[in-house]
Scaffold this active site. Structure first.
Site, PDB file in Angstrom:
ATOM      1  N   LEU A   1       0.791  -1.229   0.000  1.00 46.00           N
ATOM      2  CA  LEU A   1       0.000   0.000   0.000  1.00 46.00           C
ATOM      3  C   LEU A   1       0.825   1.281   0.000  1.00 46.00           C
ATOM      4  O   LEU A   1       0.264   2.359  -0.165  1.00 46.00           O
ATOM      5  CB  LEU A   1      -0.925   0.012   1.227  1.00 46.00           C
ATOM      6  CG  LEU A   1      -1.897  -1.161   1.363  1.00 46.00           C
ATOM      7  CD1 LEU A   1      -2.627  -1.084   2.694  1.00 46.00           C
ATOM      8  CD2 LEU A   1      -2.887  -1.183   0.201  1.00 46.00           C
ATOM      9  N   SER A   2       2.142   1.178   0.209  1.00 50.00           N
ATOM     10  CA  SER A   2       2.940   2.360   0.497  1.00 50.00           C
ATOM     11  C   SER A   2       3.801   2.762  -0.691  1.00 50.00           C
ATOM     12  O   SER A   2       4.863   2.196  -0.934  1.00 50.00           O
ATOM     13  CB  SER A   2       3.824   2.094   1.725  1.00 50.00           C
ATOM     14  OG  SER A   2       4.486   3.269   2.125  1.00 50.00           O
TER      15      SER A   2
ATOM     16  N   ASN B   1       6.522   6.278  13.466  1.00 56.45           N
ATOM     17  CA  ASN B   1       5.630   7.220  12.790  1.00 56.45           C
ATOM     18  C   ASN B   1       4.453   7.649  13.650  1.00 56.45           C
ATOM     19  O   ASN B   1       3.607   8.417  13.197  1.00 56.45           O
ATOM     20  CB  ASN B   1       5.089   6.607  11.499  1.00 56.45           C
ATOM     21  CG  ASN B   1       6.173   6.264  10.518  1.00 56.45           C
ATOM     22  OD1 ASN B   1       6.395   5.100  10.211  1.00 56.45           O
ATOM     23  ND2 ASN B   1       6.876   7.263  10.031  1.00 56.45           N
TER      24      ASN B   1
ATOM     25  N   ARG C   1      -2.426   4.788   6.322  1.00 54.29           N
ATOM     26  CA  ARG C   1      -1.858   5.359   7.541  1.00 54.29           C
ATOM     27  C   ARG C   1      -2.613   6.612   7.989  1.00 54.29           C
ATOM     28  O   ARG C   1      -2.534   7.005   9.164  1.00 54.29           O
ATOM     29  CB  ARG C   1      -0.380   5.677   7.342  1.00 54.29           C
ATOM     30  CG  ARG C   1       0.444   4.453   6.917  1.00 54.29           C
ATOM     31  CD  ARG C   1       1.800   4.396   7.544  1.00 54.29           C
ATOM     32  NE  ARG C   1       1.727   4.220   8.992  1.00 54.29           N
ATOM     33  CZ  ARG C   1       2.797   4.075   9.768  1.00 54.29           C
ATOM     34  NH1 ARG C   1       4.006   4.097   9.242  1.00 54.29           N
ATOM     35  NH2 ARG C   1       2.658   3.924  11.074  1.00 54.29           N
TER      36      ARG C   1
ATOM     37  N   GLU D   1       4.972  12.903   9.318  1.00 56.32           N
ATOM     38  CA  GLU D   1       5.210  11.462   9.432  1.00 56.32           C
ATOM     39  C   GLU D   1       5.837  11.074  10.765  1.00 56.32           C
ATOM     40  O   GLU D   1       6.361   9.966  10.914  1.00 56.32           O
ATOM     41  CB  GLU D   1       6.083  11.003   8.274  1.00 56.32           C
ATOM     42  CG  GLU D   1       5.461  11.238   6.909  1.00 56.32           C
ATOM     43  CD  GLU D   1       4.441  10.187   6.509  1.00 56.32           C
ATOM     44  OE1 GLU D   1       4.732   8.990   6.634  1.00 56.32           O
ATOM     45  OE2 GLU D   1       3.343  10.582   6.065  1.00 56.32           O
TER      46      GLU D   1
ATOM     47  N   HIS E   1      11.345   7.937   4.422  1.00 54.43           N
ATOM     48  CA  HIS E   1      11.502   8.674   5.674  1.00 54.43           C
ATOM     49  C   HIS E   1      12.986   8.907   5.920  1.00 54.43           C
ATOM     50  O   HIS E   1      13.835   8.111   5.486  1.00 54.43           O
ATOM     51  CB  HIS E   1      10.919   7.898   6.867  1.00 54.43           C
ATOM     52  CG  HIS E   1       9.443   7.742   6.825  1.00 54.43           C
ATOM     53  ND1 HIS E   1       8.803   6.549   7.108  1.00 54.43           N
ATOM     54  CD2 HIS E   1       8.461   8.627   6.530  1.00 54.43           C
ATOM     55  CE1 HIS E   1       7.490   6.711   6.997  1.00 54.43           C
ATOM     56  NE2 HIS E   1       7.264   7.957   6.636  1.00 54.43           N
TER      57      HIS E   1
ATOM     58  N   ASP F   1      14.594   8.380   8.562  1.00 49.77           N
ATOM     59  CA  ASP F   1      15.229   7.341   9.384  1.00 49.77           C
ATOM     60  C   ASP F   1      15.681   6.132   8.562  1.00 49.77           C
ATOM     61  O   ASP F   1      16.240   5.185   9.105  1.00 49.77           O
ATOM     62  CB  ASP F   1      14.338   6.914  10.555  1.00 49.77           C
ATOM     63  CG  ASP F   1      13.063   6.192  10.142  1.00 49.77           C
ATOM     64  OD1 ASP F   1      12.811   6.022   8.940  1.00 49.77           O
ATOM     65  OD2 ASP F   1      12.294   5.803  11.051  1.00 49.77           O
TER      66      ASP F   1
ATOM     67  N   CYS G   1      11.985   1.429  12.989  1.00 52.27           N
ATOM     68  CA  CYS G   1      10.601   1.744  12.632  1.00 52.27           C
ATOM     69  C   CYS G   1       9.629   1.282  13.709  1.00 52.27           C
ATOM     70  O   CYS G   1       8.580   1.885  13.913  1.00 52.27           O
ATOM     71  CB  CYS G   1      10.222   1.077  11.310  1.00 52.27           C
ATOM     72  SG  CYS G   1      10.600   2.046   9.852  1.00 52.27           S
TER      73      CYS G   1
END
Length: 446
Positions: free
Chosen positions: A21-22, A110, A138, A174, A247, A249, A368
């Protein structure tokens, strides 16, 4: 003031699956359609957390969110019993249904941005739940996240828990995945580094979206009452975003005075480092560990998630420990770099590896899975004790996962309306184990 850094990991939810989905998350796209193992996923997360707790670090948990999210589907016009809502949604709008079944709240980095009380004007610990509006699956997390944070960090004397920023693209946020705090020690005033991908008022035309806006970073710093002189707002490099670092990170991690980052992490590396030095003046001397692209190509950094590791001050050790995913030991460039890293006299003395493959296949490494929260003694005493990991809670959560979680879950399995009931039974039991109250989830309130 004396303080510790606690890690609050997101528990992998019962609907953990690989729906892809991302956008911009290469691991998520690569594994889309594969069969997930929810039970193995939650047990992997528990094992990682127990390892830190056994070492003497404070470790807590954030609960999974209610999934499938029937209230979200009802708000979009689906009617009938809860089982009928889910069956109808999956039949008529399967992509929407898969978004409403995502267990993405497991990635607690997140969940929110956290500013310790040592940095804030009112001397309270501030947390802002992220709006995560860049992706549909999200974007439904924010209200439940804020509720969970208020249940875990109760009372206004020590904690200020903020709702998400306005749900508007100019304030796309985020959470802590784009935020690093640097300091001499956890209880001392620090420098807060906010990293954004785009300005809200520029045209962004790239291979992948830039999820965090500069305006969100500025708003969070104001909201948390931070001293502008100790705030650095830097831009993530376009090259990193286009390579799949959705992101910051994924290309940067920090702890104490140490910033460990890839050469391509920032658009203006020297400007960012100079800004950190200036903000830290009189507080501490920053230590920068920059990894050259020639030694670890950006593609390897992203696929192995070298920087999505937990950089930890390990009890009774003078040098830091990097808790990295197993994939860093299986990638030639990152394996070689880590061996070189610990052989020197730098601030990182040891690399350990954690098996979180169920999370990694959806694009989330050890970092994460955790939200970092610096707590003074008084703040630590005010935290809901039911969420702090000890032997009792570990045993209870292990039994809970083995009782309620499916061994496997394919994207097609999500259509099963029994999944609604199974997830609710599991979450209802969890609220008792973690002392979250009998009306924590929507379904518990009738």
């Amino acid at each position: 003031m004396s303080a510790i850094e606690a890690n609050f990991d997101g528990l992998v939810g019962p609907t953990h699956n690989y729906a892809g989905l991302s956008e911009g998350n290469l691991a998520s796209a690569k594994n889309a359609g594969n069969t997930a193992a929810p039970r193995a996923g939650v047990l992997e997360g528990l094992a990682k957390a127990k390892r830190l707790a056994d070492a003497g670090l404070v470790q807590g948990f954030l609960p999974p969110q209610e999934r499938p999210f029937i209230p979200g589907l009802r708000a979009l016009g689906f009617t009938g019993s809860d089982r009928e809502v889910w069956e109808n949604a999956f039949r008529k709008a399967p992509v929407l249904a898969r978004n409403m079944a995502s267990a993405s709240a497991m990635w607690a980095a997140n969940a929110a941005t956290v500013s310790p009380s040592a940095d804030t004007a009112d001397g309270r610990l501030h947390m802002s739940a992220a709006n995560l509006l860049s992706t549909l699956h999200r974007s439904i997390e924010g209200p439940q996240t804020a509720q969970a944070l208020r249940a875990i960090f109760p009372g206004p004397d020590h904690f200020a828990i903020h709702d998400p920023l306005p749900f508007q693209s100019a304030y796309a946020d985020e959470g802590a995945a784009n935020h690093v705090r640097l300091c001499a020690e956890h209880g001392a005033p620090g420098v807060e580094l906010f990293v954004y991908g785009r300005d809200a008022f520029e045209t962004w035309d790239a291979r992948f979206p830039a999820r965090q806006t500069r305006q969100a970073c500025e708003a969070l710093a104001r909201r948390h009452g931070l001293d502008p002189d100790t705030v650095v707002i830097a831009r993530q490099s376009r090259a990193a975003i286009e390579a799949g670092a959705f992101h910051n990170d994924v290309v940067c991690v920090g702890n104490g005075p140490v910033l460990f980052f890839h050469e391509l992490a920032f658009e203006d590396t020297e400007g960012t480092l100079d800004a950190i030095r200036s903000a830290a003046k009189g507080l501490f001397d920053p230590v920068f560990v920059e990894v050259p692209d020639a030694e670890v190509p950006i593609g390897d950094a992203i696929s192995s998630y070298l920087f999505n590791s937990q950089l930890l001050s390990w009890p009774d050790e003078d040098r830091m420990v990097l808790l990295a995913p197993m994939e860093t030991a299986e990638t030639a460039s990152t394996k070689a770099y880590c061996e070189k890293l610990v052989a020197g006299n730098g601030p990182i003395g040891r690399v350990e590896h954690a098996d979180v493959r169920q999370s990694m296949r959806n694009g989330g490494g050890p970092a994460c899975l955790r939200l970092r929260v610096v707590l003074t003694e008084a703040e630590r005493a005010a935290v809901n004790p039911g969420v702090i990991l000890d032997d009792r809670l570990f045993a209870a959560l292990t039994d809970w996962a083995k009782t309620h979680y499916r061994e496997s879950l394919s994207p097609a399995d999500l259509a099963d309306p029994d999944l609604v009931d199974e997830s609710r039974v599991a979450l209802d039991a969890l609220t008792r184990i973690m002392d979250l109250g009998g009306d924590f989830y929507d379904f518990q309130r009738g």
